[in-house]
Design an enzyme around this catalytic site. Sequence first.
Site, PDB file in Angstrom:
ATOM      1  N   GLY A  49      42.182  43.015  38.192  1.00 45.97           N
ATOM      2  CA  GLY A  49      42.186  42.390  39.513  1.00 45.97           C
ATOM      3  C   GLY A  49      42.946  43.313  40.448  1.00 45.97           C
ATOM      4  O   GLY A  49      44.057  43.757  40.120  1.00 45.97           O
ATOM      5  N   ALA A  50      42.339  43.621  41.594  1.00 42.94           N
ATOM      6  CA  ALA A  50      42.883  44.653  42.474  1.00 42.94           C
ATOM      7  C   ALA A  50      44.360  44.442  42.849  1.00 42.94           C
ATOM      8  O   ALA A  50      45.184  45.357  42.686  1.00 42.94           O
ATOM      9  CB  ALA A  50      42.002  44.760  43.720  1.00 42.94           C
ATOM     10  N   ASP A 236      37.698  44.513  45.892  1.00 41.88           N
ATOM     11  CA  ASP A 236      38.499  45.608  45.321  1.00 41.88           C
ATOM     12  C   ASP A 236      38.761  46.705  46.340  1.00 41.88           C
ATOM     13  O   ASP A 236      39.736  47.451  46.230  1.00 41.88           O
ATOM     14  CB  ASP A 236      37.802  46.172  44.085  1.00 41.88           C
TER      15      ASP A 236
HETATM   16  O1  MRU Z   1      38.515  43.052  35.815  1.00 40.62           O
HETATM   17  P1  MRU Z   1      38.495  44.064  36.922  1.00 40.62           P
HETATM   18  O2  MRU Z   1      39.860  44.591  37.259  1.00 40.62           O
HETATM   19  O3  MRU Z   1      37.483  45.145  36.737  1.00 40.62           O
HETATM   20  O4  MRU Z   1      37.934  43.251  38.124  1.00 40.62           O
HETATM   21  C1  MRU Z   1      38.443  43.257  39.335  1.00 40.62           C
HETATM   22  C2  MRU Z   1      38.425  41.907  39.859  1.00 40.62           C
HETATM   23  O5  MRU Z   1      39.129  41.015  39.392  1.00 40.62           O
HETATM   24  C3  MRU Z   1      37.537  41.659  40.909  1.00 40.62           C
HETATM   25  O6  MRU Z   1      36.577  42.547  41.239  1.00 40.62           O
HETATM   26  C4  MRU Z   1      37.850  40.606  41.870  1.00 40.62           C
HETATM   27  O7  MRU Z   1      36.688  39.985  42.256  1.00 40.62           O
HETATM   28  C5  MRU Z   1      38.577  41.155  43.073  1.00 40.62           C
HETATM   29  S1  MRU Z   1      40.252  41.427  42.787  1.00 40.62           S
HETATM   30  C6  MRU Z   1      41.008  39.857  42.941  1.00 40.62           C
END
Ligand code: MRU
Length: 351
Positions: A49-50, A236
């Site tokens: 999560g970003a 992100d």
């Molecule tokens: O599991 P990731 O780090 O590849 O995913 C990123 C995310 O959690 C998301 O893309 C999310 O929708 C945005 S960040 C809260």
Amino acid sequence: MSHIHPTLRRDGDQVIILDQTRLPHEEHYLRLDSLDDAATAIRDMQVRGAPLIGAAAAFGVALALRHDPSDTMLRQADCTLRQTRPTAVNLHWALDRMLATLAPLPTVVRSRAAWTEAEAIRCADLAANAAIGEHGLGLLRQLALSTQGPLQIMTHCNAGWLATCGHGTALAPIYAAHAAGLDVHVWVSETRPRNQGLLTAWELSRSGVPHTLVADNAAGWLMASGRVDCLIVGADRIAANGDTANKVGTYLKALAARAHGLPFYVAAPRSTIDPACPDGAAIPIEERDADEVRLLTGLAADGSLTRMRLAAAASAVCNPAFDVTPAGLLTGIICESGVLVPDALASLAVS
Ligand code: MRU
């Protein structure tokens, strides 16, 4: 909200994280003790999560400087952490902020200042989440005026408290609505191949928010059959023109939402906006390992976590982890400053 367990926190001169690779089956916490631990946690998606990646990187710098606050170590920590994942700009934003704060300081005070700045980044995200929740709640209240039964909100990936330092981004308005007594129901798409939707379903269960898990491919049909009132997703990286990178599959949902006249919101803190990125074409999109598509991870009959083969090892695979939704498909961006139309982004000073 009391149901939130911090997914990342300082404990003395170490950092504790919830290992997201073991969810939703096991709730297991890891202790990070070094720069390498922090880099591995980000690279291997133990933290994801970003916004959470950004905070984890900041604490990674603090871990690195504990025993060696030199310029060389500061540069090495910055460089190592920057290379862990490419798409989420919050990682770079947090490292830029750490570098700007720490580089001018004498080495003797750097370690303490690194912990303070990392904690400030964590707290700023927590506050941004709360403000996003409040701004989004206003939108959801408006939408609820014209719906019968629960307000049906669709989301994608995980943008809740697992992915941030507070209540989440896309899920913050939903938690705020639920807490305010609004009748809400959330459609959660699985989010193949890493299935972040399973994390969303897990955390919504923990929080008592009504929700239903669906296969990614069901989203269009649910919209077409009138069972979705609006969509909220995280981000992100948001380019200066509003084009938004989020978990792969977001773009298809935005297209379907436009076809069915449904509001499509992105929720993200301002640290996700990248003014240096003119548009979506300039956003680096992470390509991940082919085995994420070929193999599945789940519980075996004996209850142990296991990986099993889904596709033949010889099958060629393309695995982009994110996609870009053009600004024109967004109804608005919910950030801590309010609800922005994508055109208004340029006027925001990102600090
Ligand atoms: O599991 P990731 O780090 O590849 O995913 C990123 C995310 O959690 C998301 O893309 C999310 O929708 C945005 S960040 C809260």
